[in-house]
Design an enzyme around this catalytic site. Sequence first.
Site, PDB file in Angstrom:
ATOM      1  N   LYS A  68      65.334  49.678  12.632  1.00 41.93           N
ATOM      2  CA  LYS A  68      66.722  50.112  12.418  1.00 41.93           C
ATOM      3  C   LYS A  68      67.144  49.704  11.027  1.00 41.93           C
ATOM      4  CE  LYS A  68      70.691  51.621  14.101  1.00 41.93           C
ATOM      5  NZ  LYS A  68      70.798  52.530  12.967  1.00 41.93           N
ATOM      6  N   LYS A 104      64.429  50.433   6.670  1.00 43.34           N
ATOM      7  CA  LYS A 104      65.391  50.805   5.634  1.00 43.34           C
ATOM      8  C   LYS A 104      64.865  52.018   4.894  1.00 43.34           C
ATOM      9  CE  LYS A 104      69.377  49.294   4.056  1.00 43.34           C
ATOM     10  NZ  LYS A 104      70.441  48.557   4.759  1.00 43.34           N
ATOM     11  N   SER A 356      76.097  50.092  15.411  1.00 48.03           N
ATOM     12  CA  SER A 356      75.087  51.161  15.357  1.00 48.03           C
ATOM     13  C   SER A 356      74.274  51.152  16.659  1.00 48.03           C
ATOM     14  CB  SER A 356      74.140  50.944  14.184  1.00 48.03           C
ATOM     15  OG  SER A 356      74.637  51.569  13.030  1.00 48.03           O
TER      16      SER A 356
END
Length: 428
Positions: A68, A104, A356
């Site tokens: 994530k 990322k 998120s």
Amino acid sequence: MSETLFSGASQRLDAAVKHTKISEDTIERLKYPKSTIKVSIPVRMDNGELKVFEGYRVRYDDTRGPAKGGIRFHPNVSVDEVQSLAFWMTFKCAAVNIPFGGGKGGITVNPKELSLAEVERLSRGYINAVADFIGPDIDIPAPDVYTNQMIMGWMMDQYSVIKRHIVPGVITGKPIAMGGSLGRETATAMGAFYVMQNMLPKFKKEPKSTTVAVQGFGNAGSILAELLFDAGYKVVAVSDSKGGIYSKDGLNIPSVKKTKAETRKLEAVYCEGSVCNLVDHEKISNEELLELDVDVLVPAALENQITKENADRIKAPYIFEVANGPTTPEADAVLESKGIKVIPDILTNAGGVTVSYFEWVQNRMGYYWSEEEVNTKLKEKMIPETESIWNIAQEKKISFRTAAYVHALDRIELAVNAKGVKSHFEKV
Ligand code: NAD
């Protein structure tokens, strides 16, 4: 400064390993990103020219769950930066117990030089290039510097076009109308606010008598500045990429925000209705903002802002890192020797990834929560994790940063152990 951003990032791991029992397997695994891809993204520009941009996606670790992490559009994006950001995401998710690993992405571009239509083509082009490497159970991107809800919406749409069905859970930070979560836009700032509200009283700091300087007036910085202003803190300085403003009496943050939204300029104003007048202030540089004599400094822009060059001149006794990696390891040592307390990025800005995660959960359930529910759940996550990190720091007499890494490492270790480590196989 450290040789590379990534070598600096890895030094945090070395510091934490000394304070907890971690298997060699875990240490070895966490030294390397699981996968790094570099892509080229051809974009037809408005003038008909074809331009090719470079993009990256790094999956650092997925032992605790799918990777994530955000996608950054910035001229300085490089493989070193993206790997470092993915490394930090791994520890951030573990520090606040989100069932994700770290990832990322980014594109080396100055989006301010592109038209909106060009940004859309670039965003869709990025997804065309990385579609095989991301997915709701693989790696889930989100917004970061100079990317926003609209861009996340285009990216989710493009992924869904490729997959030929709607896949809202592939990306978070989407517009609400496309499966975004209420409270996501404010989540990073709200999470930081909860951390500050929990920690500042422990340092005997009350809002009324606490001055704050915020570097970076984007999504995270501007919303946090407003939350602090509303809670009675005196926000005396803020800045953006063009420089900052300082008023010793405190800035009226809602007025500054309103003017910035309307004119794109950071002005020290006080607005009554639609009339905004300038108030007494000084123009300062970003460097000067960092060195102000304030109680709390909040770096909320980019990495490598507090370095060995300026650490000695930092006066704020408390630093809450909203940006990722704003302090270099060399600067950390100087700040520590001066008794300055640094509340690390992997805790302070973890509200963003937490909501998120809530967005991803809601997408998979197909059932959506109210903003109040989201904020309550966020607080329920942030406060106990802040307390745990505080306690580790006190018990082991280590910095809050090292304590946060110890906390995260212990959780990663559990997941590595569950798959079996060297000692397990020696017994077989
Ligand atoms: P943003 O693009 O909304 O805002 C960035 C801000 O930084 C802008 O005000 C910009 O003008 C300013 N800025 C750029 N270069 C600067 C410089 N050299 N000096 C001072 N200011 C400068 O980005 P954001 O989402 O607010 O992210 C800010 C930081 O917070 C980044 O480090 C990001 O990784 C981190 N972060 C963001 C989130 C999130 O959910 N948005 C979550 C976790 C961490």
